[in-house]
Design a protein around this motif. Structure first.
Motif, short mmCIF file in Angstrom:
data_model
loop_
_atom_site.label_atom_id
_atom_site.label_comp_id
_atom_site.label_asym_id
_atom_site.label_seq_id
_atom_site.Cartn_x
_atom_site.Cartn_y
_atom_site.Cartn_z
N GLN A 154 -4.45 -23.66 -0.18
CA GLN A 154 -3.68 -23.32 -1.38
C GLN A 154 -3.05 -21.95 -1.18
OE1 GLN A 154 -6.92 -23.57 -4.10
NE2 GLN A 154 -6.77 -25.78 -4.39
N PRO A 155 -2.01 -21.62 -1.96
CA PRO A 155 -1.34 -20.32 -1.79
C PRO A 155 -2.31 -19.16 -2.05
CG PRO A 155 0.00 -21.81 -3.10
CD PRO A 155 -1.32 -22.47 -2.95
N VAL A 156 -2.34 -18.23 -1.13
CA VAL A 156 -3.19 -17.04 -1.24
C VAL A 156 -2.28 -15.81 -1.10
CG1 VAL A 156 -5.09 -15.72 -0.25
CG2 VAL A 156 -5.19 -18.22 -0.29
N ILE A 157 -2.32 -14.94 -2.08
CA ILE A 157 -1.53 -13.70 -2.07
C ILE A 157 -2.46 -12.53 -1.78
CG2 ILE A 157 0.02 -12.20 -3.35
CD1 ILE A 157 1.20 -14.90 -2.68
N ALA A 158 -2.12 -11.74 -0.79
CA ALA A 158 -2.92 -10.56 -0.42
C ALA A 158 -2.12 -9.31 -0.74
CB ALA A 158 -3.30 -10.60 1.05
N GLY A 159 -2.83 -8.25 -1.10
CA GLY A 159 -2.19 -6.98 -1.43
C GLY A 159 -2.93 -5.83 -0.79
N MET A 160 -2.18 -4.77 -0.50
CA MET A 160 -2.77 -3.59 0.12
C MET A 160 -2.24 -2.33 -0.55
SD MET A 160 -2.78 -2.35 4.13
CE MET A 160 -3.81 -3.73 4.63
N ASP A 161 -3.17 -1.44 -0.86
CA ASP A 161 -2.85 -0.11 -1.40
C ASP A 161 -3.01 0.89 -0.26
OD1 ASP A 161 -2.41 2.10 -3.00
OD2 ASP A 161 -4.47 2.19 -3.72
N THR A 162 -1.90 1.31 0.33
CA THR A 162 -1.96 2.19 1.49
C THR A 162 -2.43 3.58 1.10
OG1 THR A 162 0.37 2.81 1.22
CG2 THR A 162 -0.11 0.92 2.64
N GLY A 163 -2.91 4.33 2.08
CA GLY A 163 -3.39 5.68 1.81
C GLY A 163 -3.68 6.41 3.11
N SER A 164 -3.87 7.72 3.00
CA SER A 164 -4.21 8.53 4.17
C SER A 164 -5.70 8.84 4.23
CB SER A 164 -3.42 9.84 4.15
OG SER A 164 -3.84 10.67 3.08
N LYS A 165 -6.45 8.57 3.15
CA LYS A 165 -7.89 8.75 3.14
C LYS A 165 -8.61 7.44 2.92
CE LYS A 165 -8.28 13.54 1.50
NZ LYS A 165 -8.83 14.40 0.43
N VAL A 166 -8.18 6.68 1.89
CA VAL A 166 -8.82 5.42 1.53
C VAL A 166 -7.75 4.35 1.36
CG1 VAL A 166 -10.41 4.28 -0.06
CG2 VAL A 166 -10.59 6.74 0.29
N VAL A 167 -8.03 3.15 1.86
CA VAL A 167 -7.12 2.01 1.74
C VAL A 167 -7.81 0.93 0.92
CG1 VAL A 167 -5.85 0.23 3.00
CG2 VAL A 167 -6.03 2.54 3.94
N GLY A 168 -7.10 0.36 -0.01
CA GLY A 168 -7.63 -0.76 -0.79
C GLY A 168 -6.95 -2.05 -0.39
N CYS A 169 -7.70 -3.14 -0.38
CA CYS A 169 -7.15 -4.44 0.01
C CYS A 169 -7.79 -5.53 -0.85
CB CYS A 169 -7.40 -4.71 1.50
SG CYS A 169 -6.43 -6.08 2.17
N ALA A 170 -7.00 -6.55 -1.19
CA ALA A 170 -7.51 -7.64 -2.02
C ALA A 170 -6.69 -8.90 -1.74
CB ALA A 170 -7.46 -7.29 -3.50
N ALA A 171 -7.26 -10.05 -2.13
CA ALA A 171 -6.56 -11.34 -2.01
C ALA A 171 -6.94 -12.20 -3.20
CB ALA A 171 -6.92 -12.04 -0.70
N ILE A 172 -5.95 -12.91 -3.77
CA ILE A 172 -6.20 -13.74 -4.94
C ILE A 172 -5.62 -15.13 -4.71
CG2 ILE A 172 -6.17 -11.75 -6.51
CD1 ILE A 172 -3.37 -12.67 -7.41
#
Length: 427
Positions: A51-69
């Motif tokens: 099924q369709p999966v959308i992933a997202g990334m919050d870029t950064g120079s100290k901490v990076v966030g990543c998720a998929a829904i």
């Protein structure tokens, strides 16, 4: 909690519930390929339906966030803590190499002119390259777990002028400090009144120099705030160590790194939809009603403006560490060998389960009593007997991974693991 699934050809499928994974494992139709995050591989042919999966990334120079829904539910969320000690480690390596050349061994000529990496075009500083590769490494890891159909990435932008001068606005952007001067040196000399700022003209030396307060070798910038006017007499005395100048650290280091990362990500050929910080903040606060964390920002990046999703109660914390330990010995004459290899079958940063909790090996002793800590280096126990009731959960790698449960009963972020509550770890 979900179990990630890959098929016989190592292609990702949709995750399943733990109960279904347990039945597949008991029936011999699947095998475990990864503990954290828990992943199984099917041993039989499957339809491959996804099924369709959308992933997202919050870029950064100290901490990076990543998720998929997918299907209005969060399937994966992680927070990656990037390395900040690359420059320090390289300086340490340089020191070891230079001392090695000075020992009583055959003469070995210096090799700094032979390094092809220092002369090639488009070169990135090792500290920046480490952070850039961490972004791509997380992207490939998510794509190995889930059948991602699209990426959304927030590439942050910072106003360097606003950071250095919060009062600037409107026409002030066109009328900076250097307006009317040919170069930075001319501005610094005029700013200091063509007077040495150390002796204030007492040396009667009319030859003036522009000196870097924080040396460029120590990551000092060419900005006017890091430059000072000195006469030639005082300049020589400063370099001879007769006096010192105190400087301030740059406020724009991480903002500059973000700009470089944004440029390199765009040039990489990665196909993604770009989002902006104000959109992420609106979705996280107004639609999802979530607190400020990097992984929740990534969840908000994945969503549409009117989309509400079911949030997962666990998050994968990751921390980038060196592949090995460069220092092999210690002591005044390097007479003591440091056990950088395995001791009792365990290495530093191995994840182990002991009587006193689950943690990463921080220090080793020949007696068999090790010290363990959490992924952030916080002490769990100073003395754990690894010879009894100790099981290694995962081997050391360049990325430490630990899954933690979270609660959101207050505005402060809480992580709960192994019966202990760690507060404010990632906020």
């Amino acid at each position: 909690m979900l179990v990630f699934v890959i098929n016989q050809n190592k292609k990702p499928l949709m995750p399943c519930k733990p109960s279904k994974a347990r039945k597949l494992l008991q029936a011999g139709k699947a095998k475990v390929v990864r503990n954290t995050p828990f992943t199984i591989k099917l041993l039989f042919g499957s339809s491959g339906y996804t099924q369709p999966v959308i992933a997202g990334m919050d870029t950064g120079s100290k901490v990076v966030g990543c998720a998929a829904i997918a299907n209005e539910k969060v399937l994966y969320q992680s927070e990656i803590y990037l390395r900040e000690n690359v420059s320090k480690k390289m300086d340490q390596r340089k020191m070891y190499r230079r001392t090695r050349r000075g020992r009583k061994t055959r003469y070995r000529p210096v090799r700094f002119d032979n390094r092809g990496n220092s002369t090639k075009g488009g070169r990135l500083a090792p500290s920046i390259r480490s952070k850039l590769e961490a972004h791509f490494r997380e992207k490939m890891f998510v794509e190995s777990l889930l059948p991602v159909t699209g990426w959304k990435v927030e590439l942050a932008s910072f106003d360097i002028h606003k950071i250095t001068n919060p009062e600037v606005s409107g026409v002030g952007y066109q009328e900076g400090n250097l307006k009317g001067f040919y170069n930075v040196k001319a501005y610094v000399l005029d700013r200091d009144g063509y007077t040495c700022q150390h002796c204030m003209g007492k040396s009667k030396d009319s030859r003036l120099h522009c000196h870097h307060i924080v040396f460029r070798s120590n990551h000092g910038s060419d900005a006017p705030v890091n430059l000072i006017t000195l006469c030639e007499t005082c300049h020589k005395a400063l370099h001879n160590g007769e006096f010192k100048l105190s400087g301030k650290k740059s406020k724009t280091k991480h903002a500059t790194e973000i700009g470089i990362l944004k440029s390199q990500i765009r040039k990489s050929g990665w196909s993604f939809a770009e989002t902006f910080g104000y959109e992420t903040k609106y979705r996280r606060e107004q639609i999802l009603k979530l607190i400020k964390t990097h992984y929740f920002d990534a969840v908000a990046i994945c969503c549409r403006d009117d989309q509400n999703v079911e949030v997962e109660d666990s998050v994968f914390l990751k921390r980038n560490v060196p592949a090995g330990d460069y220092q092999q010995r210690r002591g005044k004459r390097s007479e003591k060998k440091i056990p950088t290899g395995k001791l009792f079958g365990l290495r530093k940063f191995d994840l182990v389960k002991t009587e006193k909790g689950i943690g990463f090996i921080r220090g080793k002793r020949s007696s068999g009593y090790f010290s363990i800590s959490d992924i952030f280096g916080n002490k769990i126990s100073d003395s754990v007997n690894v010879k009894k009731k100790c099981r290694r959960l995962s081997a050391r790698s360049t990325t430490l991974v630990q899954m933690v449960q979270m609660t959101h009963s207050s505005p402060t972020c809480h992580f709960r693991q192994a019966g202990n509550v760690k507060e404010g770890v990632s906020c």
